[in-house]
Design an enzyme around this catalytic site. Structure first.
Site, mmCIF file in Angstrom:
data_model
loop_
_atom_site.group_PDB
_atom_site.id
_atom_site.type_symbol
_atom_site.label_atom_id
_atom_site.label_comp_id
_atom_site.label_asym_id
_atom_site.label_seq_id
_atom_site.Cartn_x
_atom_site.Cartn_y
_atom_site.Cartn_z
ATOM 1 N N ASP A 1 -2.410 -1.878 10.610
ATOM 2 C CA ASP A 1 -2.646 -1.880 9.151
ATOM 3 C C ASP A 1 -3.228 -3.047 8.479
ATOM 4 O O ASP A 1 -3.591 -3.186 7.301
ATOM 5 C CB ASP A 1 -1.372 -1.620 8.383
ATOM 6 C CG ASP A 1 -0.792 -0.252 8.467
ATOM 7 O OD1 ASP A 1 -1.702 0.565 8.696
ATOM 8 O OD2 ASP A 1 0.373 0.154 8.196
ATOM 9 N N LYS B 1 0.845 -1.174 0.018
ATOM 10 C CA LYS B 1 0.012 -0.076 -0.004
ATOM 11 C C LYS B 1 0.906 1.284 0.031
ATOM 12 O O LYS B 1 2.053 1.199 0.389
ATOM 13 C CB LYS B 1 -1.012 0.176 1.189
ATOM 14 C CG LYS B 1 -0.252 0.095 2.515
ATOM 15 C CD LYS B 1 0.021 1.761 2.896
ATOM 16 C CE LYS B 1 0.660 1.625 4.391
ATOM 17 N NZ LYS B 1 1.423 2.995 4.649
ATOM 18 N N ALA C 1 9.708 -0.254 4.782
ATOM 19 C CA ALA C 1 9.631 0.863 3.850
ATOM 20 C C ALA C 1 8.422 1.746 3.819
ATOM 21 O O ALA C 1 8.271 2.588 3.013
ATOM 22 C CB ALA C 1 9.506 0.118 2.495
ATOM 23 N N SER D 1 2.288 -6.320 7.360
ATOM 24 C CA SER D 1 0.923 -6.315 7.466
ATOM 25 C C SER D 1 0.083 -6.938 6.469
ATOM 26 O O SER D 1 -0.830 -7.650 6.625
ATOM 27 C CB SER D 1 0.418 -4.737 7.656
ATOM 28 O OG SER D 1 0.695 -4.446 8.863
#
Length: 317
Positions: free
Chosen positions: A164, A38, A125, A131
């Site tokens: 998340d 994401k 990152a 997640s």
């Protein structure tokens, strides 16, 4: 997912293998899943809750970069994890292990489960790599053992081990509130190209939040404005509305993030932003050739260690 034709061809071969593997295991004792990364089109921190967690308001977007998670049922009575990255933990500290153990304990599953995790999303990152892997495991265990949990029920369980994870179960384009677990699906992101670049550094999310100062000088993103821009499919407004309240903290510690953003804009990006707590930066392009050229520049100049050209993923897959 990939930035050049060689990588793209390899991806097709890998996908064919995964799909063939799933078809051959029609007894439903194994499953191959893609765990999508994401980015954040907007990230605001509203304040700190009594429990110490930060209250956020974020626009989350899945992108066509993913890890591969293969699950195999066996008779060992144990959960085991293997990964292609030697530095990752493979025991109870790994989120995929925690995700499997959560459902195994709740439903008293006696079988064993082998988890093969192939990491392609850059680690640490700001792209929810851990997640999204855990989310894939929750979905996979639910299917393999016919637990019958709805997406909402999986999301509730995922929130117990990571803020998340509920979003990664849902995927697509969404508004995330609370500590990230309160999700509202919004209109899909319009077609575009993301150049995603991670410099050769890693960032501690805890460090970023611990050093975040919220006061009268804080510039908060216009999250409602971003939702409106997405609903109107207005790329220009989306680009001009990109904002991440965590950038100031991370950029002060790692100025290369600002350099990457600046270079992306010089290369023709409509807008550029750090994702999550960083250090990954993405730029938005409407033309693939310009996106490819930007990625090439970042690689040649050594500003990024991992560089990709990718696109939005607009639903849970």
């Amino acid at each position: 997912m990939f930035a050049n034709i060689e990588e793209f061809s390899y991806n097709i071969i890998e996908l064919a293998y995964l799909e063939d593997s799933y078809m051959k295991n029609g007894d439903n004792k194994s499953i191959a899943l893609k765990a999508y990364a994401k980015i954040n089109l907007a990230l605001d921190v509203i304040g700190v809750l009594e429990n110490g967690y930060h209250e956020v308001s974020m626009i989350m977007q899945s992108v066509d970069m993913y890890d591969k998670v293969n699950l195999y049922v066996n008779n060992s009575g144990k959960i085991t994890v293997k990964t292609n990255l030697s530095f990752l933990p493979v025991g109870p500290d790994n989120l995929v292990y925690k995700a499997a153990a959560l459902l195994f304990d709740e439903f008293d599953i006696k079988a064993g489960l082998a988890i093969d995790l192939y990491k392609y999303i850059p680690v640490a990152a700001g792209m929810a790599g851990g997640s999204t892997d855990a989310a894939a495991v929750l979905k996979g265990v639910n299917e393999l053992f016919s637990l019958g949990l709805s997406m909402e029920e999986l999301m509730e369980r995922g929130a117990r081990i990571g803020a998340d994870i509920p979003y990664c179960i849902m995927g697509g384009t969404a508004l995330a509130e609370g500590i990230g677990e309160k999700l509202t699906r919004i209109s899909p992101c319009p077609d575009c190209y993301f150049v995603v670049g991670k410099p050769g550094i890693s960032v501690s999310t805890k460090y970023v939040y611990d050093n975040l100062v919220l006061d009268e000088n804080t510039k908060h993103p216009d999250v409602k404005g971003m939702i409106k821009a997405i609903e109107e499919k207005n790329i220009d407004l989306i680009c001009s509305g990109l904002s991440n309240v965590l950038e100031d903290v991370t950029v002060k510690a790692h100025p290369v993030i600002h350099e990457i953003k600046h270079r992306m804009m010089e290369a023709g990006a409509g807008g550029a932003l750090m994702s999550g707590s960083g250090p990954t930066v993405f730029g938005i392009f409407t033309e693939r050739d310009k996106a490819e050229k930007c990625a090439e520049i970042l690689r040649e100049e050594g500003l990024t260690k991992n560089t990709y050209v990718t696109t939005p993923v607009n639903c849970a897959q």
